[in-house]
Design a protein around this motif. Structure first.
Motif, PDB file in Angstrom:
ATOM      1  N   ASP A 208       0.672  -1.097   0.075  1.00  0.00           N
ATOM      2  CA  ASP A 208      -0.012  -0.085   0.137  1.00  0.00           C
ATOM      3  C   ASP A 208       1.193   1.581   0.186  1.00  0.00           C
ATOM      4  OD1 ASP A 208      -2.294  -1.586  -0.042  1.00  0.00           O
ATOM      5  OD2 ASP A 208      -2.625  -1.475   2.278  1.00  0.00           O
ATOM      6  N   GLU A 209       1.959   1.417   1.032  1.00  0.00           N
ATOM      7  CA  GLU A 209       3.130   2.239   1.154  1.00  0.00           C
ATOM      8  C   GLU A 209       3.351   2.215  -0.859  1.00  0.00           C
ATOM      9  OE1 GLU A 209       3.904   4.593   3.105  1.00  0.00           O
ATOM     10  OE2 GLU A 209       3.229   3.477   4.889  1.00  0.00           O
ATOM     11  N   GLU A 210       3.656   1.363  -1.454  1.00  0.00           N
ATOM     12  CA  GLU A 210       3.983   1.589  -2.756  1.00  0.00           C
ATOM     13  C   GLU A 210       3.114   1.920  -3.452  1.00  0.00           C
ATOM     14  OE1 GLU A 210       6.297  -2.055  -3.900  1.00  0.00           O
ATOM     15  OE2 GLU A 210       8.177  -2.085  -2.010  1.00  0.00           O
ATOM     16  N   SER A 211       2.231   2.067  -3.254  1.00  0.00           N
ATOM     17  CA  SER A 211       0.506   2.028  -3.963  1.00  0.00           C
ATOM     18  C   SER A 211       0.873   3.452  -4.137  1.00  0.00           C
ATOM     19  CB  SER A 211       0.235   1.113  -3.937  1.00  0.00           C
ATOM     20  OG  SER A 211      -1.112   1.809  -4.962  1.00  0.00           O
ATOM     21  N   LEU A 212       0.966   4.120  -2.914  1.00  0.00           N
ATOM     22  CA  LEU A 212      -0.067   5.284  -2.171  1.00  0.00           C
ATOM     23  C   LEU A 212       1.690   6.405  -3.233  1.00  0.00           C
ATOM     24  CD1 LEU A 212      -1.754   4.747   1.082  1.00  0.00           C
ATOM     25  CD2 LEU A 212      -2.703   5.235  -1.524  1.00  0.00           C
ATOM     26  N   ALA A 213       2.286   5.956  -3.244  1.00  0.00           N
ATOM     27  CA  ALA A 213       3.632   6.442  -3.414  1.00  0.00           C
ATOM     28  C   ALA A 213       3.806   6.570  -4.850  1.00  0.00           C
ATOM     29  CB  ALA A 213       5.140   6.076  -2.793  1.00  0.00           C
ATOM     30  N   PHE A 214       3.102   5.812  -5.360  1.00  0.00           N
ATOM     31  CA  PHE A 214       3.028   6.087  -6.879  1.00  0.00           C
ATOM     32  C   PHE A 214       2.105   6.935  -7.796  1.00  0.00           C
ATOM     33  CE2 PHE A 214       2.000   4.506 -11.235  1.00  0.00           C
ATOM     34  CZ  PHE A 214       2.346   4.336 -12.243  1.00  0.00           C
ATOM     35  N   GLU A 215       0.980   7.004  -7.103  1.00  0.00           N
ATOM     36  CA  GLU A 215       0.396   7.811  -6.889  1.00  0.00           C
ATOM     37  C   GLU A 215       1.069   9.146  -6.459  1.00  0.00           C
ATOM     38  OE1 GLU A 215      -3.376   6.407  -5.121  1.00  0.00           O
ATOM     39  OE2 GLU A 215      -3.792   4.432  -6.766  1.00  0.00           O
ATOM     40  N   ILE A 216       0.765   9.482  -5.812  1.00  0.00           N
ATOM     41  CA  ILE A 216       2.032  10.576  -5.405  1.00  0.00           C
ATOM     42  C   ILE A 216       3.165  10.865  -6.645  1.00  0.00           C
ATOM     43  CG2 ILE A 216       2.901  11.434  -4.092  1.00  0.00           C
ATOM     44  CD1 ILE A 216       1.451  10.741  -1.359  1.00  0.00           C
ATOM     45  N   ARG A 217       3.713   9.964  -6.829  1.00  0.00           N
ATOM     46  CA  ARG A 217       5.007  10.668  -8.002  1.00  0.00           C
ATOM     47  C   ARG A 217       4.294  11.220  -9.295  1.00  0.00           C
ATOM     48  NH1 ARG A 217       7.926   6.721  -5.562  1.00  0.00           N
ATOM     49  NH2 ARG A 217       7.174   5.365  -7.284  1.00  0.00           N
ATOM     50  N   SER A 218       2.755   9.839 -10.072  1.00  0.00           N
ATOM     51  CA  SER A 218       1.753  10.434 -10.856  1.00  0.00           C
ATOM     52  C   SER A 218       1.230  11.619 -10.778  1.00  0.00           C
ATOM     53  CB  SER A 218       0.938   9.766 -11.155  1.00  0.00           C
ATOM     54  OG  SER A 218       0.949   9.210 -12.229  1.00  0.00           O
ATOM     55  N   GLN A 219       0.863  12.349  -9.628  1.00  0.00           N
ATOM     56  CA  GLN A 219      -0.239  13.407  -9.518  1.00  0.00           C
ATOM     57  C   GLN A 219       0.798  15.143  -9.808  1.00  0.00           C
ATOM     58  OE1 GLN A 219      -3.387  13.533  -9.868  1.00  0.00           O
ATOM     59  NE2 GLN A 219      -3.187  15.703  -9.780  1.00  0.00           N
ATOM     60  N   GLN A 220       2.037  14.466  -8.974  1.00  0.00           N
ATOM     61  CA  GLN A 220       3.375  15.184  -9.364  1.00  0.00           C
ATOM     62  C   GLN A 220       3.774  15.342 -10.599  1.00  0.00           C
ATOM     63  OE1 GLN A 220       4.532  17.206  -5.996  1.00  0.00           O
ATOM     64  NE2 GLN A 220       5.051  18.397  -8.279  1.00  0.00           N
ATOM     65  N   LEU A 221       3.923  14.097 -11.721  1.00  0.00           N
ATOM     66  CA  LEU A 221       4.094  14.870 -12.636  1.00  0.00           C
ATOM     67  C   LEU A 221       3.391  15.591 -13.169  1.00  0.00           C
ATOM     68  CD1 LEU A 221       5.854  11.320 -13.808  1.00  0.00           C
ATOM     69  CD2 LEU A 221       7.710  13.361 -12.844  1.00  0.00           C
ATOM     70  N   GLN A 222       2.092  15.419 -13.338  1.00  0.00           N
ATOM     71  CA  GLN A 222       1.290  15.875 -13.511  1.00  0.00           C
ATOM     72  C   GLN A 222       1.238  17.480 -13.627  1.00  0.00           C
ATOM     73  OE1 GLN A 222      -2.841  13.872 -13.492  1.00  0.00           O
ATOM     74  NE2 GLN A 222      -2.119  12.336 -13.875  1.00  0.00           N
ATOM     75  N   VAL A 223       0.905  17.844 -12.106  1.00  0.00           N
ATOM     76  CA  VAL A 223       1.159  18.931 -11.843  1.00  0.00           C
ATOM     77  C   VAL A 223       2.997  19.726 -12.023  1.00  0.00           C
ATOM     78  CG1 VAL A 223       1.518  20.556  -9.779  1.00  0.00           C
ATOM     79  CG2 VAL A 223       0.562  18.916  -9.329  1.00  0.00           C
ATOM     80  N   ASN A 224       4.005  19.431 -12.391  1.00  0.00           N
ATOM     81  CA  ASN A 224       4.950  19.390 -13.035  1.00  0.00           C
ATOM     82  C   ASN A 224       4.963  19.919 -14.481  1.00  0.00           C
ATOM     83  OD1 ASN A 224       6.838  19.495 -10.852  1.00  0.00           O
ATOM     84  ND2 ASN A 224       6.960  17.652 -11.055  1.00  0.00           N
ATOM     85  N   ARG A 225       4.031  19.022 -15.130  1.00  0.00           N
ATOM     86  CA  ARG A 225       3.575  19.301 -16.893  1.00  0.00           C
ATOM     87  C   ARG A 225       2.548  21.127 -16.794  1.00  0.00           C
ATOM     88  NH1 ARG A 225      -0.556  18.789 -20.133  1.00  0.00           N
ATOM     89  NH2 ARG A 225       0.158  18.655 -21.959  1.00  0.00           N
ATOM     90  N   GLN A 226       1.606  20.552 -15.371  1.00  0.00           N
ATOM     91  CA  GLN A 226       0.632  21.786 -15.790  1.00  0.00           C
ATOM     92  C   GLN A 226       1.975  23.446 -15.118  1.00  0.00           C
ATOM     93  OE1 GLN A 226      -2.205  21.994 -16.242  1.00  0.00           O
ATOM     94  NE2 GLN A 226      -2.297  23.325 -16.994  1.00  0.00           N
ATOM     95  N   GLN A 227       2.558  23.062 -14.741  1.00  0.00           N
ATOM     96  CA  GLN A 227       3.438  24.696 -14.242  1.00  0.00           C
ATOM     97  C   GLN A 227       4.188  24.877 -14.987  1.00  0.00           C
ATOM     98  OE1 GLN A 227       5.484  22.630 -10.773  1.00  0.00           O
ATOM     99  NE2 GLN A 227       4.000  23.710  -9.101  1.00  0.00           N
ATOM    100  N   LEU A 228       4.961  23.449 -16.225  1.00  0.00           N
ATOM    101  CA  LEU A 228       5.248  24.354 -17.395  1.00  0.00           C
ATOM    102  C   LEU A 228       5.025  25.121 -18.581  1.00  0.00           C
ATOM    103  CD1 LEU A 228       7.856  20.522 -17.686  1.00  0.00           C
ATOM    104  CD2 LEU A 228       8.552  23.506 -17.064  1.00  0.00           C
ATOM    105  N   LEU A 229       3.784  23.959 -18.605  1.00  0.00           N
ATOM    106  CA  LEU A 229       2.512  25.242 -19.637  1.00  0.00           C
ATOM    107  C   LEU A 229       1.781  26.672 -19.224  1.00  0.00           C
ATOM    108  CD1 LEU A 229       1.089  24.368 -21.827  1.00  0.00           C
ATOM    109  CD2 LEU A 229      -0.969  23.327 -20.301  1.00  0.00           C
ATOM    110  N   VAL A 230       2.162  26.269 -17.634  1.00  0.00           N
ATOM    111  CA  VAL A 230       1.773  28.154 -17.185  1.00  0.00           C
ATOM    112  C   VAL A 230       1.693  29.376 -17.233  1.00  0.00           C
ATOM    113  CG1 VAL A 230       1.074  29.273 -15.120  1.00  0.00           C
ATOM    114  CG2 VAL A 230       0.013  27.224 -15.465  1.00  0.00           C
TER     115      VAL A 230
END
Length: 423
Positions: A208-230
């Protein structure tokens, strides 16, 4: 009385020798000598196939010295740095300066009002905030799940400790024969079951820890991409304010104030008058002989300024090649934009070579025929030419230093071997 004659007074004179024969002999000898001396000339005159007056000819001597191959062209003075600004987006333009105004580097020149680009930026900023909130939510869920997993592991651990205690009690009771074999084996099974439950709880918590960490990293990448777009949209919005890239003078405005402009439309240019270059148009026939880095000389106000050929276009337009010449030192004072100057490009420098003044004879005989002048006669002779400059041509074979040749056009001679030159 008798009268006598005058015979007694006569004196007998000796006859004079005749000199006519002597004169004839001397005259004959002189004619014979003159004939022998003039025989080659008479022979040449007799063999001459054409006669041409001296005033119709242009002669030049073959000399030995330093040969400089050069090219003289007309150059146009241009600013070395003259950036042109373009519209980054569609919108309405408003100028802050006028044409010809002095501006500093970074000074605002114009601004473009683009509602579409501003609206797009606000939409993407809103999406960025939404994704950041989603990232925070996942982090909170991860903390909750971490507590649930820790709870399961702790409960399994308590059950394991209890099972181990019951197993020790059963071992003592079985040793004293106070419990049956079945109860003893049951205590062993419960201990093994508690161990498995604890082990699975630990493993489930780790997954569960690994799964949650993966989801957080995935969401963080989406945030980073959106930050670059902005950030990119913010850059485009900032570029709606046109600023001067150099210190100089504003050139002509390509559009009117408050007009609509399209993306990539030319707006204005800024001319940096601190450094000038020369734009030269070189005939196509010299394109293969030129190379970047060749020395040049620029004539301005009666003075010669050293320069260097710095650029050369790979394309030929209108039978010409465009190049740029840069002054070796700082630009001379007094230059003006679009001013025309005579520029000399030095393509080659040879020392101690035979050369002669350039003339129409090169085109008439393709550089392989020359008429050598001696004693009023001109003889057709084959030669070999090398490099050519604006004023001279190199002689490789067929002539010697001191020879005089006809450098004017020779097509009028119709290929005659000998010419008689008259005064």
């Amino acid at each position: 009385m008798s009268i006598t004659d005058t015979s007694g007074q006569d004196v007998l004179l000796a006859p004079k020798a005749s000199r006519k024969k002597t004169y004839l002999i001397i005259t004959g000898l002189l004619l014979a000598s003159a004939t022998l001396l003039l025989f080659p000339t008479l022979n040449q005159w007799s063999s001459a196939q054409a006669s041409v007056p001296m005033q119709r000819l242009r002669l030049a001597d073959v000399v030995q010295g330093d040969f400089v191959r050069d090219l003289s062209v007309q150059a146009q003075v241009v600013a070395a740095v003259s950036p042109r600004l373009y519209s980054p987006a569609q919108g309405t333009i408003s100028f802050s300066v006028d044409a010809g105004a002095q501006v500093e580097k970074g000074q605002e020149l114009a601004s473009i009002d683009s509602p579409e680009l501003n609206n797009e930026l606000k939409q993407e900023e809103s999406s960025l905030q939404k994704q950041k909130m989603e990232l925070d939510r996942k982090r909170i869920q991860a903390k909750i799940q971490h507590l649930e997993n820790q709870k399961s592991v702790d409960m399994a651990n308590v059950s394991l400790v209890a099972a181990e205690r019951e197993k020790r009690r059963a071992d003592k009771a079985y040793a004293s024969a106070t419990i049956s074999q079945i109860d003893f084996e049951k205590a062993q099974d419960e201990l093994e079951n508690a161990r498995l439950v604890h082990q699975h709880a630990v493993q489930d918590a780790k997954l569960d820890e690994e799964s949650l960490a993966f989801e957080i990293r995935s969401q963080q990448l989406q945030v980073n991409r959106q930050q670059l777009l902005v950030a990119d949209l913010q850059r485009k919005v900032d570029e709606l304010t046109l600023r001067s890239p150099v210190k100089g003078i504003v050139g002509n405005l390509a559009v009117q104030d408050k007009n609509q402009v399209t993306r990539h439309q030319a707006i204005l240019s800024v001319v940096d008058l601190s450094q000038f270059e020369l734009e030269v148009s070189i005939p196509e026939s010299y394109a293969d002989d030129l190379a970047i880095g060749m020395d040049a000389q620029v004539n301005f106000n009666g003075e010669t300024h050293p320069a260097t050929l710095v650029t050369l276009s790979p394309e030929i337009e209108n039978n010409q090649v465009t190049g740029r010449v840069r002054f070796a030192a700082s630009s001379p004072k007094g230059l003006r934009q679009n001013q025309r100057l005579t520029t000399r490009i030095l393509m080659e420098n040879k020392t101690n070579v035979l050369m002669v003044q350039r003339g129409q004879f090169l085109e008439s005989g393709n550089g392989t025929i020359a008429y050598v002048v001696r004693d009023g006669m001109a003889k057709r002779q084959r030669i070999e030419t090398g490099a050519r400059s604006l004023s001279s041509v190199e002689i490789l074979a067929g002539l010697q230093a001191g020879d005089t040749i006809i450098v004017s056009g020779t097509e009028q001679f119709d290929g005659a071997e000998w010419l008689q030159i008259t005064n």
